[in-house]
Each structure stands twice: as C-alpha cells, then as structure tokens.
Design a protein around this motif. Structure first.
Motif, PDB file in Angstrom:
ATOM      1  N   GLU A 197     -23.039  15.360  43.059  1.00  0.00           N
ATOM      2  CA  GLU A 197     -24.266  14.882  42.418  1.00  0.00           C
ATOM      3  C   GLU A 197     -24.835  13.757  43.273  1.00  0.00           C
ATOM      4  N   ASP A 198     -24.009  13.261  44.188  1.00  0.00           N
ATOM      5  CA  ASP A 198     -24.420  12.135  45.024  1.00  0.00           C
ATOM      6  C   ASP A 198     -24.132  12.378  46.504  1.00  0.00           C
ATOM      7  N   LEU A 199     -23.057  13.096  46.761  1.00  0.00           N
ATOM      8  CA  LEU A 199     -22.562  13.297  48.126  1.00  0.00           C
ATOM      9  C   LEU A 199     -23.120  14.593  48.711  1.00  0.00           C
ATOM     10  N   PRO A 200     -23.851  14.527  49.811  1.00  0.00           N
ATOM     11  CA  PRO A 200     -24.355  15.768  50.397  1.00  0.00           C
ATOM     12  C   PRO A 200     -23.219  16.668  50.878  1.00  0.00           C
ATOM     13  N   MET A 201     -23.430  17.963  50.855  1.00  0.00           N
ATOM     14  CA  MET A 201     -22.444  18.910  51.369  1.00  0.00           C
ATOM     15  C   MET A 201     -23.196  19.984  52.150  1.00  0.00           C
ATOM     16  N   VAL A 202     -23.025  19.984  53.442  1.00  0.00           N
ATOM     17  CA  VAL A 202     -23.745  20.942  54.291  1.00  0.00           C
ATOM     18  C   VAL A 202     -23.368  22.364  53.890  1.00  0.00           C
ATOM     19  N   GLY A 203     -24.355  23.216  53.785  1.00  0.00           N
ATOM     20  CA  GLY A 203     -24.115  24.604  53.406  1.00  0.00           C
ATOM     21  C   GLY A 203     -24.006  24.797  51.913  1.00  0.00           C
ATOM     22  N   ASN A 204     -24.395  23.792  51.130  1.00  0.00           N
ATOM     23  CA  ASN A 204     -24.260  23.890  49.673  1.00  0.00           C
ATOM     24  C   ASN A 204     -25.407  23.168  48.969  1.00  0.00           C
ATOM     25  N   ALA A 205     -26.604  23.230  49.580  1.00  0.00           N
ATOM     26  CA  ALA A 205     -27.723  22.397  49.111  1.00  0.00           C
ATOM     27  C   ALA A 205     -28.169  22.711  47.687  1.00  0.00           C
ATOM     28  N   VAL A 206     -28.133  23.974  47.296  1.00  0.00           N
ATOM     29  CA  VAL A 206     -28.629  24.312  45.953  1.00  0.00           C
ATOM     30  C   VAL A 206     -27.691  23.739  44.886  1.00  0.00           C
ATOM     31  N   TYR A 207     -26.386  23.889  45.128  1.00  0.00           N
ATOM     32  CA  TYR A 207     -25.386  23.314  44.203  1.00  0.00           C
ATOM     33  C   TYR A 207     -25.564  21.800  44.130  1.00  0.00           C
ATOM     34  N   CYS A 208     -25.707  21.158  45.294  1.00  0.00           N
ATOM     35  CA  CYS A 208     -25.894  19.701  45.332  1.00  0.00           C
ATOM     36  C   CYS A 208     -27.162  19.304  44.569  1.00  0.00           C
ATOM     37  N   ALA A 209     -28.228  20.077  44.721  1.00  0.00           N
ATOM     38  CA  ALA A 209     -29.481  19.767  44.025  1.00  0.00           C
ATOM     39  C   ALA A 209     -29.299  19.894  42.515  1.00  0.00           C
ATOM     40  N   ALA A 210     -28.577  20.932  42.087  1.00  0.00           N
ATOM     41  CA  ALA A 210     -28.344  21.114  40.652  1.00  0.00           C
ATOM     42  C   ALA A 210     -27.533  19.945  40.093  1.00  0.00           C
ATOM     43  N   LYS A 211     -26.486  19.557  40.821  1.00  0.00           N
ATOM     44  CA  LYS A 211     -25.644  18.449  40.338  1.00  0.00           C
ATOM     45  C   LYS A 211     -26.388  17.119  40.427  1.00  0.00           C
ATOM     46  N   GLY A 212     -27.206  16.954  41.460  1.00  0.00           N
ATOM     47  CA  GLY A 212     -28.041  15.751  41.549  1.00  0.00           C
ATOM     48  C   GLY A 212     -29.013  15.692  40.381  1.00  0.00           C
ATOM     49  N   GLY A 213     -29.526  16.852  39.993  1.00  0.00           N
ATOM     50  CA  GLY A 213     -30.412  16.923  38.827  1.00  0.00           C
ATOM     51  C   GLY A 213     -29.672  16.554  37.551  1.00  0.00           C
ATOM     52  N   LEU A 214     -28.427  17.001  37.469  1.00  0.00           N
ATOM     53  CA  LEU A 214     -27.608  16.698  36.287  1.00  0.00           C
ATOM     54  C   LEU A 214     -27.365  15.187  36.185  1.00  0.00           C
ATOM     55  N   ARG A 215     -27.204  14.558  37.339  1.00  0.00           N
ATOM     56  CA  ARG A 215     -27.032  13.100  37.352  1.00  0.00           C
ATOM     57  C   ARG A 215     -28.267  12.422  36.748  1.00  0.00           C
ATOM     58  N   MET A 216     -29.449  12.878  37.137  1.00  0.00           N
ATOM     59  CA  MET A 216     -30.663  12.243  36.635  1.00  0.00           C
ATOM     60  C   MET A 216     -30.940  12.604  35.178  1.00  0.00           C
ATOM     61  N   LEU A 217     -30.520  13.793  34.755  1.00  0.00           N
ATOM     62  CA  LEU A 217     -30.660  14.110  33.327  1.00  0.00           C
ATOM     63  C   LEU A 217     -29.851  13.104  32.505  1.00  0.00           C
ATOM     64  N   THR A 218     -28.623  12.866  32.934  1.00  0.00           N
ATOM     65  CA  THR A 218     -27.762  11.943  32.191  1.00  0.00           C
ATOM     66  C   THR A 218     -28.331  10.530  32.201  1.00  0.00           C
ATOM     67  N   ARG A 219     -28.782  10.080  33.376  1.00  0.00           N
ATOM     68  CA  ARG A 219     -29.305   8.716  33.479  1.00  0.00           C
ATOM     69  C   ARG A 219     -30.596   8.541  32.672  1.00  0.00           C
ATOM     70  N   THR A 220     -31.352   9.616  32.532  1.00  0.00           N
ATOM     71  CA  THR A 220     -32.637   9.521  31.833  1.00  0.00           C
ATOM     72  C   THR A 220     -32.481   9.758  30.335  1.00  0.00           C
ATOM     73  N   LEU A 221     -31.602  10.679  29.962  1.00  0.00           N
ATOM     74  CA  LEU A 221     -31.464  11.008  28.539  1.00  0.00           C
ATOM     75  C   LEU A 221     -30.569  10.021  27.795  1.00  0.00           C
ATOM     76  N   ALA A 222     -29.657   9.346  28.504  1.00  0.00           N
ATOM     77  CA  ALA A 222     -28.765   8.402  27.813  1.00  0.00           C
ATOM     78  C   ALA A 222     -29.566   7.310  27.096  1.00  0.00           C
ATOM     79  N   PRO A 223     -30.537   6.655  27.767  1.00  0.00           N
ATOM     80  CA  PRO A 223     -31.324   5.648  27.022  1.00  0.00           C
ATOM     81  C   PRO A 223     -32.214   6.278  25.933  1.00  0.00           C
ATOM     82  N   GLU A 224     -32.669   7.519  26.184  1.00  0.00           N
ATOM     83  CA  GLU A 224     -33.503   8.179  25.166  1.00  0.00           C
ATOM     84  C   GLU A 224     -32.724   8.416  23.872  1.00  0.00           C
TER      85      GLU A 224
END
Ligand code: BGC
Length: 255
Positions: free
Chosen positions: A146-173
């Motif tokens: 969700e934070d660490l890039p991984m060459v050859g795995n960009a879509v997975y990294c993007a999904a997990k990075g998105g999950l990180r921001m969902l948590t950070r944004t929805l927790a205060p909501e």
C-alpha cells in the motif's frame, strides 16, 4: 475471551491469511461468517475447525467484486447471528505483470476484488453498524505494497494504495459512529497468493534478504494482530496501518 458475543465476517476465509483470522477470531469468542468464492471444501474445513472447538461458524459464498453479493453476505450474517460487529476485508488477488503486458481484464479484476470489494463491504457493514448504534470495527487486509512500490506489480500496488486512502479517509468520517477502520499490512506471508515466489529458490532468497527478521511470516502472525485490533483493547486505534512484515518496510542496508 476478548471477542465474546461479537459477530465477525471474514472475506476470503477459506485459505491463507483469511482462514487463520477466522479461526483466531472464533477462538477469542466471536461467531464468524466464513466468506469464500471458489474453495467450498477448504471453507468447510475452516468451519469444521471452528465448530469442532465449540465455536459458531457460518459459510457464505460471495463474489466480493459484486455489490449485491456483498450485501447478501451481511444480510445472511445478521439473519444467522443477529448482529454484526467486525468486518475483516481479507479477500484479495494478485496478478503481477509489467505495464506492457497487462490486459484491461486483468486491471479491472484486480481493482474489483482488491479495492471495489472492500469499499462496498465497508459500506454494507457501516450501514448495519449505524443501524445497530453500538459502533463496529473494520479491518482491511492491505499489504506492505500500500506504500512500497513493487516493480511488475503496479495494479496490485495501486489497489492497495487505494485501500490505504480509503481507510485514512473513511476513519474520520465514521468515527462519530464509533466505527474504527484499520489496515493491516502483511509483508511476505506463506500463503497461496505467493506460492510461485516461495517455490522459486532465487526469488525466495531475494525476498528473505529484504526481511530484517529473516523469515517468511505465517498466517497466524497476521491473525494475532487482527484479533487484537478487533478487540476493545485497541479501542483508540483507527485510521492507520499496522504492518506485520518482519521489518520489510524499514529494510535498510549498512553495517
Ligand atoms: C504480496 C506477496 C509479496 C509480499 C511482499 C504481498 O502483498 O501478496 O506476493 O511476497 O507482499 O512483497
């Protein structure tokens, strides 16, 4: 027991990290819905393990990428156990490929399972938590990626990075409703998702060299953290990520 009287859903609970979480939450006293997609027999083994130890388990087949299916998962849980207190968004897929090789279908499926699925499961669970009026806990099984890039795995990294921001944004909501949302970020854990890496001696050695504690993790390492986060002992924890990675996130060279 820390989770006595609680009701939990674990998505992708037939195998790997999800099955260890389901068994662990049940051991702490929770009634657990074992969501599975394909592996019915494996889900049955997990359910049998829980009921054999005196716990309560319900098996529900669902495709987390399908919003109706996810709503049904919550409804069936409430019909069986009367309430919902804990959602563990664990189901995930990974299809490593370079940019030039990724198809639209690969992109869409990974985002659907790894990002859209958790989002609408959180929505369905939050609606139920708000109706009940007694708070709730959502734990998203993310990744070091969700934070660490991984060459050859960009879509997975993007999904997990998105999950990180969902948590950070929805927790205060959702905090006003006493709903906590926390990500757990596993590193290299021995599960079916990374069998190919772990079966390749060169890749495994390269991975181990990156892990300060010098071992591959096991699903119980992750399950123990989830059990704590789901309990009232973690009642002041929300909007953050707990990495369970043997130090992979802080791997550094030097003396
Ligand atoms: C991936 C594994 C990988 C690990 C560490 C996890 O999110 O699913 O395939 O070994 O991260 O890089």
């Amino acid at each position: 027991m820390a989770l006595n009287g609680k009701v939990a859903i674990v998505t992708g609970a037939s195998l790997g990290i999800g099955s260890a979480i389901a068994v662990r939450l049940a051991r702490e006293g929770a009634s657990v819905t074992i969501d599975y997609h394909t592996h019915r027999d494996a889900a049955g083994t997990v359910a049998g393990q829980i009921s054999g130890a005196g716990g309560r388990a319900l098996m529900v087949q669902a495709d987390v990428a399908d919003v109706t299916s996810v709503g049904n998962l919550v409804n069936q849980t409430v019909a069986a156990f009367g309430r919902l207190d804990i959602l563990v968004n664990n189901a995930g897929i990974e299809q490593p490929a370079r940019l030039v090789d990724v198809t639209e279908e690969m992109f869409e499926r990974q985002i659907a399972v790894d990002l859209k699925g958790p989002y609408f499961a959180m929505q369905a669970a939050a609606r139920r938590f708000i109706t009940q009026g007694s708070g709730g806990v959502i734990i998203n099984i993310s990744s070091v990626h969700e934070d660490l890039p991984m060459v050859g795995n960009a879509v997975y990294c993007a999904a997990k990075g998105g999950l990180r921001m969902l948590t950070r944004t929805l927790a205060p909501e959702l905090a006003r409703n006493q709903i906590r949302i926390v990500n757990v970020g596993p590193g290299a854990i021995a599960t079916p998702i990374n069998t190919a890496t772990l079966n390749d001696p060169q890749k495994k050695a390269a991975l181990l060299a990156e892990i300060p504690l010098a071992r591959i993790g096991n699903p119980d390492d992750v399950a123990a953290a989830v059990a704590w986060l789901a309990s009232d002992d973690a009642s002041y924890v929300t909007g953050t990520t707990l990495f369970i990675d043997g130090g992979l996130m802080v791997s550094a060279g030097g003396l």
